[in-house]
Design an enzyme around this catalytic site. Structure first.
Site, PDB file in Angstrom:
ATOM      1  N   THR A   1       1.904  -4.340   4.333  1.00  0.00           N
ATOM      2  CA  THR A   1       1.816  -4.658   5.767  1.00  0.00           C
ATOM      3  C   THR A   1       1.349  -6.091   6.043  1.00  0.00           C
ATOM      4  O   THR A   1       1.569  -6.608   7.129  1.00  0.00           O
ATOM      5  CB  THR A   1       0.869  -3.677   6.484  1.00  0.00           C
ATOM      6  OG1 THR A   1      -0.424  -3.765   5.886  1.00  0.00           O
ATOM      7  CG2 THR A   1       1.391  -2.257   6.419  1.00  0.00           C
ATOM      8  N   ASP A   2       0.698  -6.737   5.054  1.00  0.00           N
ATOM      9  CA  ASP A   2       0.113  -8.061   5.325  1.00  0.00           C
ATOM     10  C   ASP A   2       1.154  -9.108   5.729  1.00  0.00           C
ATOM     11  O   ASP A   2       0.915  -9.910   6.632  1.00  0.00           O
ATOM     12  CB  ASP A   2      -0.657  -8.565   4.091  1.00  0.00           C
ATOM     13  CG  ASP A   2      -1.956  -7.791   3.873  1.00  0.00           C
ATOM     14  OD1 ASP A   2      -2.365  -7.043   4.773  1.00  0.00           O
ATOM     15  OD2 ASP A   2      -2.557  -7.946   2.791  1.00  0.00           O
TER      16      ASP A   2
ATOM     17  N   SER B   1       1.986  -7.402  -0.698  1.00  0.00           N
ATOM     18  CA  SER B   1       2.747  -8.354   0.124  1.00  0.00           C
ATOM     19  C   SER B   1       2.137  -9.758   0.225  1.00  0.00           C
ATOM     20  O   SER B   1       2.859 -10.701   0.544  1.00  0.00           O
ATOM     21  CB  SER B   1       3.078  -7.764   1.487  1.00  0.00           C
ATOM     22  OG  SER B   1       1.986  -7.762   2.340  1.00  0.00           O
TER      23      SER B   1
ATOM     24  N   THR C   1       0.822  -1.217   0.000  1.00  0.00           N
ATOM     25  CA  THR C   1       0.000   0.000   0.000  1.00  0.00           C
ATOM     26  C   THR C   1       0.852   1.261   0.000  1.00  0.00           C
ATOM     27  O   THR C   1       0.482   2.275  -0.598  1.00  0.00           O
ATOM     28  CB  THR C   1      -0.934  -0.024   1.239  1.00  0.00           C
ATOM     29  OG1 THR C   1      -1.768  -1.172   1.123  1.00  0.00           O
ATOM     30  CG2 THR C   1      -1.806   1.207   1.325  1.00  0.00           C
TER      31      THR C   1
HETATM   32  N1  ASP Z   1      -2.599  -5.690   1.093  1.00  0.00           N
HETATM   33  C1  ASP Z   1      -1.557  -4.734   1.282  1.00  0.00           C
HETATM   34  C2  ASP Z   1      -0.210  -5.432   1.204  1.00  0.00           C
HETATM   35  O1  ASP Z   1       0.189  -6.050   2.160  1.00  0.00           O
HETATM   36  C3  ASP Z   1      -1.724  -4.085   2.593  1.00  0.00           C
HETATM   37  C4  ASP Z   1      -0.703  -3.058   2.934  1.00  0.00           C
HETATM   38  O2  ASP Z   1       0.308  -2.875   2.301  1.00  0.00           O
HETATM   39  O3  ASP Z   1      -0.945  -2.382   3.932  1.00  0.00           O
HETATM   40  O4  ASP Z   1       0.436  -5.333   0.202  1.00  0.00           O
END
Ligand code: ASP
Length: 322
Positions: free
Chosen positions: A86-87, A55, A12
């Site tokens: 973040t995932d 991710s 993200t």
């Molecule tokens: N779905 C996203 C990822 O992990 C969430 C994020 O980056 O916060 O790529």
């Protein structure tokens, strides 16, 4: 001024929101590259894009490639900042923490809101990470996760909320430091940990979570496939339903290491109960107990450990310290 290498992997933090549909998408040009001049106020920052992946698409092979890139640039920089979705950020952070042998700061960050969303934490988290990577006190602290004004260790941090910007927490011990507008405050020192220097990832390790009424069926099915290791998230202090015991015994007899963690988000597993499937029973069977890791992190550690040995006794020792 410290020289920092900024490495983007996607997530993200590298995405934008479509203002008409609300959908968040990957762009051709990294949206934070336009803000690089702001980062120069804090350090001499150079930038590289290694991947542009959400991710959930990141695999241990990507983690290894990232670690190899950092190692190859180790002598050229004072510290490293990695941006990541973040995932699975905590898995990449822990992988790098186990793999990298360096005193230099390595910081991983991400964002819950993409760069053009209202209240975006993307640039803010990036600036905080550059500040931490440039700070002497981040030396010899292992890989750190910097998000939302907090500094966490790779071993303890986990994503706790699906959407809140205050998602990253270290449930066992809390963050090791905080970030304010004009200062950084560190209040813990990291213990030395064993490193796992790997050049390839070749093993297959699965992760299963216990539930009330779980029987041996899934374990039997796994037993028929060729896997190299299994991590099980058990109940409470480390207990499992009794019906899973026969296939687990078969796996151990086949020299497949089984690592036990708890599905509780705090505490460590220990051999307390002697009933069928209780922790004492599992330990006596030869199941490997961990010391506070989550299931996904125990899986990362087993993947790396198995590149060194599949000797069950040595694996027991490796998992005593997390
Ligand atoms: N779905 C996203 C990822 O992990 C969430 C994020 O980056 O916060 O790529």
């Amino acid at each position: 001024m410290k020289k920092i290498l900024l490495i983007h992997t996607g997530g993200t933090i590298s995405m934008l929101e479509n203002k008409e549909t609300g959908e968040v998408y990957t762009t051709n040009k990294h949206p934070l590259s336009e803000a690089t001049y702001i980062l120069q106020e804090f350090a001499d920052v150079e930038e590289k894009i290694i991947f542009s992946l959400p991710s959930p698409h990141i695999t241990p092979d990507h983690m290894l490639e990232l670690g190899k890139l950092i190692n190859s640039e180790m002598d050229n920089y004072d510290g490293f900042v990695v941006t990541h979705g973040t995932d699975t950020l905590e898995e990449t952070a822990y992988f790098l923490d186990l793999m990298l042998v360096t005193k230099k700061p390595v910081i991983i960050t991400g964002a819950m809101r993409s760069s053009n969303e209202i209240g975006s934490d993307a640039l803010y988290n990036l600036i905080s990470s550059i500040r931490v990577a440039s700070d002497e006190r981040a030396i010899e602290q292992g890989v750190l996760v910097v998000m939302n004004d907090e500094i966490h260790t790779a071993a303890n941090v986990t994503k706790t909320s699906t959407s809140n910007v205050a998602t990253f927490k270290s449930p066992q011990y809390g963050p090791i430091g905080i970030i304010t507008k004009d200062s950084l405050l560190f209040h813990h020192q990291i213990l030395k940990r064993k490193k796992y220097v790997v050049s390839s990832i070749t093993k297959k390790v699965l992760l299963l979570r216990a539930f009330a009424g779980m029987d041996g069926e899934i374990f039997e099915a796994i037993n028929e496939r060729s896997i190299d290791g299994l991590v099980v998230e058990g109940f409470g202090q480390g207990n499992l339903p009794k019906d899973v015991i026969p296939p687990l015994k078969k796996m151990i007899a086949n020299n497949i290491p089984i690592v036990l963690v708890s599905r509780c988000f705090q505490g460590i597993v220990q051999p307390t109960y002697s009933y069928d499937g209780g922790g004492k029973h599992l330990k006596d069977m030869g199941i490997i107990f961990t010391n506070g890791l989550t299931g996904p992190k125990a899986r990362i550690k087993l993947l790396l450990a198995l590149e060194q040995t599949n000797d069950l006794q040595k694996l027991h020792m490796m998992f005593q310290i997390d």
